[in-house]
Design an enzyme around this catalytic site. Structure first.
Site, PDB file in Angstrom:
ATOM      1  N   GLU A 116       0.829  -1.209   0.000  1.00 34.18           N
ATOM      2  CA  GLU A 116       0.000   0.000   0.000  1.00 34.18           C
ATOM      3  C   GLU A 116       0.863   1.258   0.000  1.00 34.18           C
ATOM      4  OE1 GLU A 116      -4.040  -0.636   2.334  1.00 34.18           O
ATOM      5  OE2 GLU A 116      -2.317  -1.317   3.529  1.00 34.18           O
ATOM      6  N   TYR A 175     -10.870  28.756   1.546  1.00 35.47           N
ATOM      7  CA  TYR A 175     -10.997  27.338   1.204  1.00 35.47           C
ATOM      8  C   TYR A 175      -9.823  26.840   0.384  1.00 35.47           C
ATOM      9  CZ  TYR A 175     -13.582  29.345  -2.805  1.00 35.47           C
ATOM     10  OH  TYR A 175     -13.984  30.098  -3.871  1.00 35.47           O
ATOM     11  N   GLU A 226      -7.059   7.341  10.411  1.00 36.45           N
ATOM     12  CA  GLU A 226      -7.300   8.168  11.586  1.00 36.45           C
ATOM     13  C   GLU A 226      -6.143   9.134  11.833  1.00 36.45           C
ATOM     14  OE1 GLU A 226      -7.724   4.886  11.222  1.00 36.45           O
ATOM     15  OE2 GLU A 226      -8.952   4.058  12.844  1.00 36.45           O
ATOM     16  N   LYS A 277     -10.725   5.632   1.651  1.00 35.20           N
ATOM     17  CA  LYS A 277      -9.819   4.895   0.774  1.00 35.20           C
ATOM     18  C   LYS A 277     -10.689   4.153  -0.223  1.00 35.20           C
ATOM     19  CE  LYS A 277      -5.704   2.238   1.154  1.00 35.20           C
ATOM     20  NZ  LYS A 277      -4.818   1.572   2.109  1.00 35.20           N
TER      21      LYS A 277
END
Length: 119
Positions: free
Chosen positions: A21, A53, A72, A98
């Site tokens: 990954e 933004y 997290e 994901k």
């Protein structure tokens, strides 16, 4: 409180616990909302009086570019920077998804959401 929302920020990043990954990478989607008092900017029409933004998007992209094992962890880093760099923000929620995670099945995405308020 008023809300600014950035929806479906798409990034390619290298998060995950599996070695492949962090080598191959994956597609991610981030949704972000911040709460702030927007009365002054609504009246003044001045960028200096609001939460920019573009700045929010930059924070997301920069933090997503730093590999983490857990979603997290990267979400917390995004929130930490928002509260560190943007004083008008009173609360924020970030959702990191994901896409097509390697779970051994047909799963569109896995996501986490973190919310924080200014102490």
């Amino acid at each position: 409180m008023d809300t600014i929302t950035l929806t479906n920020i798409r990034v390619y990043a290298y998060h995950g616990c599996l070695p492949e990954e962090t080598k191959i990478g994956s597609d991610y989607r981030v949704d972000l909302s911040v709460e702030a008092d927007l009365d002054l900017s609504a009246e003044s029409d001045a960028l200096k009086d609001t939460v920019d933004y573009v700045h929010l998007n930059t924070i997301v992209k920069e933090e997503m570019s730093q590999p983490s094992k857990l979603l997290e962890h990267v979400a917390k880093r995004i929130l930490d920077r928002i509260f560190s760099e943007l004083d008008p923000v009173k609360a924020s929620n970030v959702k990191v998804a994901k896409l097509n995670p390697p779970l051994g099945g047909d799963v569109e995405n896995v996501s986490i959401s973190l919310s924080r308020t200014r102490d």
